[in-house]
Design an enzyme around this catalytic site. Sequence first.
Site, PDB file in Angstrom:
ATOM      1  N   HIS A   1      -8.041   6.806   7.373  1.00 11.13           N
ATOM      2  CA  HIS A   1      -9.146   6.397   6.511  1.00 11.13           C
ATOM      3  C   HIS A   1      -9.041   6.914   5.070  1.00 11.13           C
ATOM      4  O   HIS A   1     -10.021   7.434   4.529  1.00 11.13           O
ATOM      5  CB  HIS A   1     -10.477   6.877   7.123  1.00 11.13           C
ATOM      6  CG  HIS A   1     -10.760   6.306   8.473  1.00 11.13           C
ATOM      7  ND1 HIS A   1     -11.538   6.948   9.417  1.00 11.13           N
ATOM      8  CD2 HIS A   1     -10.368   5.145   9.051  1.00 11.13           C
ATOM      9  CE1 HIS A   1     -11.611   6.204  10.498  1.00 11.13           C
ATOM     10  NE2 HIS A   1     -10.908   5.112  10.319  1.00 11.13           N
TER      11      HIS A   1
HETATM   12  C1  FAD Z   1      -3.779   2.169  12.253  1.00 11.23           C
HETATM   13  C2  FAD Z   1      -5.127   2.039  11.633  1.00 11.23           C
HETATM   14  C3  FAD Z   1      -6.264   2.109  12.427  1.00 11.23           C
HETATM   15  C4  FAD Z   1      -7.525   1.998  11.858  1.00 11.23           C
HETATM   16  N1  FAD Z   1      -8.617   1.899  12.681  1.00 11.23           N
HETATM   17  C5  FAD Z   1      -9.819   1.581  12.146  1.00 11.23           C
HETATM   18  C6  FAD Z   1     -10.921   1.270  12.991  1.00 11.23           C
HETATM   19  O1  FAD Z   1     -10.819   1.269  14.213  1.00 11.23           O
HETATM   20  N2  FAD Z   1     -12.106   0.953  12.398  1.00 11.23           N
HETATM   21  C7  FAD Z   1     -12.262   0.957  11.039  1.00 11.23           C
HETATM   22  O2  FAD Z   1     -13.369   0.705  10.558  1.00 11.23           O
HETATM   23  N3  FAD Z   1     -11.219   1.242  10.218  1.00 11.23           N
HETATM   24  C8  FAD Z   1     -10.007   1.508  10.743  1.00 11.23           C
HETATM   25  N4  FAD Z   1      -8.937   1.714   9.921  1.00 11.23           N
HETATM   26  C9  FAD Z   1      -9.153   1.725   8.461  1.00 11.23           C
HETATM   27  C10 FAD Z   1      -9.414   0.344   7.875  1.00 11.23           C
HETATM   28  O3  FAD Z   1      -8.645  -0.641   8.523  1.00 11.23           O
HETATM   29  C11 FAD Z   1      -9.112   0.408   6.371  1.00 11.23           C
HETATM   30  O4  FAD Z   1      -9.960   1.374   5.769  1.00 11.23           O
HETATM   31  C12 FAD Z   1      -9.344  -0.918   5.654  1.00 11.23           C
HETATM   32  O5  FAD Z   1      -8.622  -1.943   6.275  1.00 11.23           O
HETATM   33  C13 FAD Z   1      -8.939  -0.772   4.192  1.00 11.23           C
HETATM   34  O6  FAD Z   1      -9.087  -1.992   3.539  1.00 11.23           O
HETATM   35  P1  FAD Z   1      -8.479  -2.238   2.095  1.00 11.23           P
HETATM   36  O7  FAD Z   1      -8.839  -3.632   1.730  1.00 11.23           O
HETATM   37  O8  FAD Z   1      -8.897  -1.135   1.215  1.00 11.23           O
HETATM   38  O9  FAD Z   1      -6.909  -2.081   2.278  1.00 11.23           O
HETATM   39  P2  FAD Z   1      -5.909  -2.875   3.219  1.00 11.23           P
HETATM   40  O10 FAD Z   1      -6.646  -3.570   4.310  1.00 11.23           O
HETATM   41  O11 FAD Z   1      -4.848  -1.933   3.610  1.00 11.23           O
HETATM   42  O12 FAD Z   1      -5.351  -4.019   2.282  1.00 11.23           O
HETATM   43  C14 FAD Z   1      -4.494  -3.828   1.203  1.00 11.23           C
HETATM   44  C15 FAD Z   1      -3.598  -5.060   1.126  1.00 11.23           C
HETATM   45  O13 FAD Z   1      -2.939  -5.069  -0.125  1.00 11.23           O
HETATM   46  C16 FAD Z   1      -1.585  -5.421   0.078  1.00 11.23           C
HETATM   47  N5  FAD Z   1      -0.817  -4.865  -1.024  1.00 11.23           N
HETATM   48  C17 FAD Z   1      -0.653  -3.564  -1.337  1.00 11.23           C
HETATM   49  N6  FAD Z   1       0.139  -3.431  -2.421  1.00 11.23           N
HETATM   50  C18 FAD Z   1       0.461  -4.682  -2.819  1.00 11.23           C
HETATM   51  C19 FAD Z   1       1.260  -5.198  -3.876  1.00 11.23           C
HETATM   52  N7  FAD Z   1       1.864  -4.391  -4.741  1.00 11.23           N
HETATM   53  N8  FAD Z   1       1.391  -6.536  -3.990  1.00 11.23           N
HETATM   54  C20 FAD Z   1       0.761  -7.367  -3.117  1.00 11.23           C
HETATM   55  N9  FAD Z   1       0.000  -6.927  -2.082  1.00 11.23           N
HETATM   56  C21 FAD Z   1      -0.139  -5.595  -1.938  1.00 11.23           C
HETATM   57  C22 FAD Z   1      -1.266  -4.780   1.417  1.00 11.23           C
HETATM   58  O14 FAD Z   1      -0.095  -5.305   2.006  1.00 11.23           O
HETATM   59  C23 FAD Z   1      -2.525  -5.064   2.203  1.00 11.23           C
HETATM   60  O15 FAD Z   1      -2.495  -6.318   2.835  1.00 11.23           O
HETATM   61  C24 FAD Z   1      -7.658   1.845  10.449  1.00 11.23           C
HETATM   62  C25 FAD Z   1      -6.523   1.778   9.645  1.00 11.23           C
HETATM   63  C26 FAD Z   1      -5.262   1.870  10.221  1.00 11.23           C
HETATM   64  C27 FAD Z   1      -4.052   1.784   9.346  1.00 11.23           C
END
Ligand code: FAD
Length: 522
Positions: free
Chosen positions: A460
């Site tokens: 997280h």
């Molecule tokens: C293994 C795991 C288990 C988890 N379990 C839970 C759970 O059970 N419940 C819960 O609430 N949360 C959980 N989380 C946390 C939750 O999934 C994340 O906090 C949330 O998905 C974050 O969202 P985000 O949009 O900030 O980032 P992300 O969902 O990580 O999205 C970022 C995106 O940007 C893309 N990206 C990055 N850099 C670039 C670039 N330079 N060019 C183009 N694209 C790029 C990435 O590939 C990705 O698709 C978990 C996370 C993980 C990894």
Amino acid sequence: MYDYVIIGAGSAGCVLANRLTEDPTIRVLLLEAGGPDKQKEFHIPAAFSTLFKSQHDWAYDTEEQSHLNHRKLYWPRGKVLGGSSSINIMIYIRGNRRDYDHWHDLGNEGWSFSEVLPYFRKAENQERGASEYHGVGGPLNVADLRYINPLSRVFVEAGVEIGLSRNVDFNGPEQEGVGFYQVTQKRGQRHSAAGAYLRPVLNRTNLTVLSHAHVTRLIVEKTRSVGVAYVRDGQPQQATVNREVILCGGAINSPQLLMLSGIGPADHLHTLGIPVVMDLPGVGQDLQDHLAIGVVYDCTQPISLASAGTVGDILSYLLFKKGPLTSNIAEAGAFIKTQSDLLAPDLQLGFVPVYFVDHGFTRLKGHGFSLGVALLRPQSSGHITLRSGDPFEPPAIQPNYLGREADGQALIEGLKICRRLVQAKSFDPFRGAERYPGPQVQSEDALSEYIRSLSQTVYHPVGTCKMGHDAMAVVDARLRVRGVTGLRVADASIMPALVGGNTNAPTIMIAEKAADLIRADA
Ligand SMILES: Cc1cc2nc3c(=O)[nH]c(=O)nc-3n(C[C@H](O)[C@H](O)[C@H](O)COP(=O)(O)OP(=O)(O)OC[C@H]3O[C@@H](n4cnc5c(N)ncnc54)[C@H](O)[C@@H]3O)c2cc1C
């Protein structure tokens, strides 16, 4: 020329792509470094850990952790449509209402619990029906688990036995207590942000989605963001934008991209020879994460999830989307306070009805169960910095776990609570030997050493482009990057303080609210 370019099709990026293209006159480009989420393992809930360290995982390692016996910790992050919501554990938790009131009290207008609750409800299709706390008809399906292992039921009873209150809805009026998690699943399958928000609108002609498009930097003229540079099929490309670039790369890659583009701490950028566009000392700072440790026991009866995956289970899943393969593994949990006068729980428990050690990489034969405890509001914080100006080189991740002594002490208390819970009568017919930490580990020193040698992230990370008004703030309460026009960050990185719970639902809420802010400012 697009009206908006969204970088990253993760939890936040998918929401924004959907909401901004509701207006057919608005043209949106969504760029994602990873590929499509076609593989069946994305959709079968129990298969999530098979995606770890695959091509769909950024598979980061932290820097050596000086308070964790100099270990480097593995940090999975989804590199695929849906981002981390495509590989996560699917637990649907919003955090504590006080988390958002705290954000508001830090000066972030519009982010108190009562102001963000409508966005949680808007996002949600709660299968139990609508209520003051829950919405129906939203894109994200929130469901009760279709399968619950008998050991998870034992865990909940044991929790009640040791005095925890039974909680049937951690996202309702009260977060504290013990119960079963709800999950982001639909008909027994994972409901990632891609499944919920992106797939249903892929036919919109005003939305262009490019996967395998790795953004390498933002194009900024003076202090206005006008486009992005990216690499696709080995070819450098550019996209220009009329209105705004919206950075949704997540807590690691969003600050990385800002710094690669000259937006960040000037001193750090100077050392790497990156021309400074805007000196923002907070970019990459204030990194916070939930660190966890657990106890693991043998189970004296052959009922754990270790027996899942039989022909019967596979058929049950394929034909009816039922049975153990629909389990998210961490089926039940608890929110507890280490001191009764705390205003909100400071520990989260997660019960796993199978051996689960080192993200599932350490395989133990036979039947067992695991109980993890995560520290919800760590005092320690760290940072993300660049190693070089190369956009393909992973940044240096320094969470500085247990940098403050109080954090380690809280985890020791958590371990004691886990042990007490497993000693409850309800576990008598099932409790075998304690595998981890093992009966010899009893003193505070020994427990502390155990935490140093085996604790892991529960995935997280937040805070690296935090919202606020102080000198370290990166975005304002409308998520606009300070000092740069036409640029916002909307993802887990903007959290001004880590919430007391899992971070997917909060990130989706942030993006839902961001869509309204962006439309209002257009
Ligand atoms: C293994 C795991 C288990 C988890 N379990 C839970 C759970 O059970 N419940 C819960 O609430 N949360 C959980 N989380 C946390 C939750 O999934 C994340 O906090 C949330 O998905 C974050 O969202 P985000 O949009 O900030 O980032 P992300 O969902 O990580 O999205 C970022 C995106 O940007 C893309 N990206 C990055 N850099 C670039 C670039 N330079 N060019 C183009 N694209 C790029 C990435 O590939 C990705 O698709 C978990 C996370 C993980 C990894």
